[in-house]
Design a protein around this motif. Structure first.
Motif, PDB file in Angstrom:
ATOM      1  N   GLY A  47       0.822  -1.206   0.000  1.00 46.27           N
ATOM      2  CA  GLY A  47       0.000   0.000   0.000  1.00 46.27           C
ATOM      3  C   GLY A  47       0.860   1.262   0.000  1.00 46.27           C
ATOM      4  N   SER A  84       2.515   1.642  -3.390  1.00 48.33           N
ATOM      5  CA  SER A  84       1.541   2.028  -4.423  1.00 48.33           C
ATOM      6  C   SER A  84       1.212   3.515  -4.320  1.00 48.33           C
ATOM      7  CB  SER A  84       0.246   1.227  -4.266  1.00 48.33           C
ATOM      8  OG  SER A  84       0.513  -0.140  -4.284  1.00 48.33           O
ATOM      9  N   ALA A  85       0.983   3.961  -3.089  1.00 49.17           N
ATOM     10  CA  ALA A  85       0.643   5.379  -2.886  1.00 49.17           C
ATOM     11  C   ALA A  85       1.797   6.277  -3.320  1.00 49.17           C
ATOM     12  CB  ALA A  85       0.301   5.628  -1.427  1.00 49.17           C
ATOM     13  N   MET A 138       4.024   5.624  -5.498  1.00 53.49           N
ATOM     14  CA  MET A 138       4.197   5.606  -6.958  1.00 53.49           C
ATOM     15  C   MET A 138       3.297   6.661  -7.602  1.00 53.49           C
ATOM     16  SD  MET A 138       6.344   3.734  -8.570  1.00 53.49           S
ATOM     17  CE  MET A 138       5.742   3.435 -10.225  1.00 53.49           C
ATOM     18  N   ALA A 139       2.137   6.863  -6.978  1.00 52.41           N
ATOM     19  CA  ALA A 139       1.175   7.819  -7.548  1.00 52.41           C
ATOM     20  C   ALA A 139       1.514   9.261  -7.182  1.00 52.41           C
ATOM     21  CB  ALA A 139      -0.231   7.493  -7.071  1.00 52.41           C
ATOM     22  N   ARG A 140       2.158   9.450  -6.046  1.00 52.70           N
ATOM     23  CA  ARG A 140       2.514  10.810  -5.598  1.00 52.70           C
ATOM     24  C   ARG A 140       4.007  10.849  -5.358  1.00 52.70           C
ATOM     25  NH1 ARG A 140      -1.671  13.087  -2.307  1.00 52.70           N
ATOM     26  NH2 ARG A 140      -0.148  14.524  -1.451  1.00 52.70           N
ATOM     27  N   PRO A 141       4.698  11.849  -5.851  1.00 58.42           N
ATOM     28  CA  PRO A 141       6.156  11.886  -5.694  1.00 58.42           C
ATOM     29  C   PRO A 141       6.603  11.837  -4.233  1.00 58.42           C
ATOM     30  CG  PRO A 141       5.323  13.969  -6.577  1.00 58.42           C
ATOM     31  CD  PRO A 141       4.195  13.020  -6.566  1.00 58.42           C
ATOM     32  N   GLN A 142       5.863  12.523  -3.389  1.00 59.38           N
ATOM     33  CA  GLN A 142       6.162  12.450  -1.955  1.00 59.38           C
ATOM     34  C   GLN A 142       4.885  12.699  -1.155  1.00 59.38           C
ATOM     35  OE1 GLN A 142       9.178  15.318  -1.145  1.00 59.38           O
ATOM     36  NE2 GLN A 142       7.869  17.062  -1.539  1.00 59.38           N
ATOM     37  N   PHE A 149       9.326  -1.722  -7.489  1.00 61.57           N
ATOM     38  CA  PHE A 149       7.866  -1.757  -7.565  1.00 61.57           C
ATOM     39  C   PHE A 149       7.404  -2.125  -8.970  1.00 61.57           C
ATOM     40  CE2 PHE A 149       3.666   0.140  -8.168  1.00 61.57           C
ATOM     41  CZ  PHE A 149       2.985  -0.356  -7.068  1.00 61.57           C
TER      42      PHE A 149
END
Lengths: 113, 219
Positions: free
Chosen positions: A20, A23-24, A26-30, A85
């Protein structure tokens, strides 16, 4: 089932909580610690524990700073974390393909050479 | 082990990535500012001595531009406060969703401006009604599209405008067909309609978002 892709799965990422987090990120740089905690509905202790594991594996970088005189912990995915990932997702996709192709009956699955 | 665990894991990854990529800035202040700008513009429109279709179009195009500018300033301020970049994948998706319908709405007003600007006897009321309904429809579509990447309140606001555009058009046409309906009274001052819809709807959305939005996480 062809066990090869399964055996290659990264055990660090494979755990549900860490998957989790990865995954998070990967969607947001930081992401700030608290936002990640709220998104994944984890406790502070649980997230801290997974964060350390990922940090030790070199997949996540943790930075601490101050905002409005209050400490702010931010997590970010490292280059090797992103690579791991992507590799993990590719292996999952491969496993899904194998399962779709051969089903789950052992007799139908070709043996690993 | 479940045979479809890999598929389930991929689904979990997809869901978390989608949730993480949602636009999470607090939208209530933005809606409040836009609503107030709409109400003030409506007041200016109602009180101004020159009441022509062209001044109506000019006032509301300026209002829309001003509202967008103020919204961008608020969002930028929020990003600076959170020490995050202004341009993120989520914000780009929201702007991208809004951009096309807003441009389409503004461009469709141009023929009306040209027609009314020529001074020819044009059915000004019909032109303005058409423009208003088109604006609301397009704006609603933009908000609804942007809402797919942000919160439910934005999607609902979008549906509010999408529903209001055709409703106003129906009332306008109905006023001709059934005079007893009395709906033609609505068109005596279009500024009031814009104030109620553009201004009022945003204020309602601000209230809804204020009650439903999660506060920014304390560091």
């Amino acid at each position: 089932m062809n066990a090869e892709p399964f055996l290659q799965l990264d055990r660090v990422i494979h755990e549900k909580g860490r998957l989790g987090i990865m995954s998070a990120l990967m969607a947001r740089p930081q992401m700030p610690f608290t936002e990640l905690r709220d998104l994944l509905q984890m406790t502070d202790g649980n997230l801290t524990s997974h964060m350390r594991t990922l940090q030790e594996a070199g997949y996540v970088a943790v930075s601490k700073s101050f905002q409005n005189n209050r400490p702010l912990t931010t997590l970010a995915l490292t280059g090797s974390g992103e690579k791991a990932f992507r590799n993990y997702v590719a292996l999952l996709a491969e496993i899904v393909e194998i399962t779709r192709e051969f089903g789950t009956e052992p007799a139908k699955v070709p043996a690993v050479k | 082990m479940q045979p479809n665990w890999a598929e389930e894991n991929l689904q979990v990854i997809r869901t978390i990535m989608e949730r993480a990529a949602l636009y999470r800035r607090t939208l209530a202040p933005l809606m409040l500012a836009t609503g107030l700008i709409g109400i003030v513009a409506s007041g200016i429109g109602l009180l101004t001595p020159i009441q022509t279709p062209l001044t109506f179009l000019a006032l509301w195009l300026i209002t829309a531009t001003l509202a967008m500018g103020v919204s961008l300033i608020i969002v930028r301020r929020q990003a600076v406060m959170a020490r995050e970049p202004f341009s993120t994948p989520a914000s780009r998706r929201v702007i991208g969703a809004l951009y096309a319908p807003l441009c389409a709405g503004a461009l469709l007003a141009l023929p009306a401006v040209v027609l009314l600007g020529t001074g020819r006897p044009a059915p000004a009321e019909s032109v303005l009604t058409g423009v208003m309904c088109v604006w609301m429809g397009f704006y609603g579509c933009g908000l609804n599209a942007a809402g797919q990447y942000s919160s439910r309140g934005v999607r609902l606001l979008g549906w509010g405008f999408i529903g209001t555009g055709p409703l106003l058009a129906t009332l306008y046409v109905g006023g001709f067909l059934i005079p007893e309906l009395g709906s033609r009274v609505l068109w005596t001052n279009p500024h009031a309609i814009m104030g109620t819809t553009f201004g009022g709807f945003h204020l309602v959305a601000a209230g809804y978002l204020y009650l439903t939005e999660s506060r920014p996480p304390s560091p």
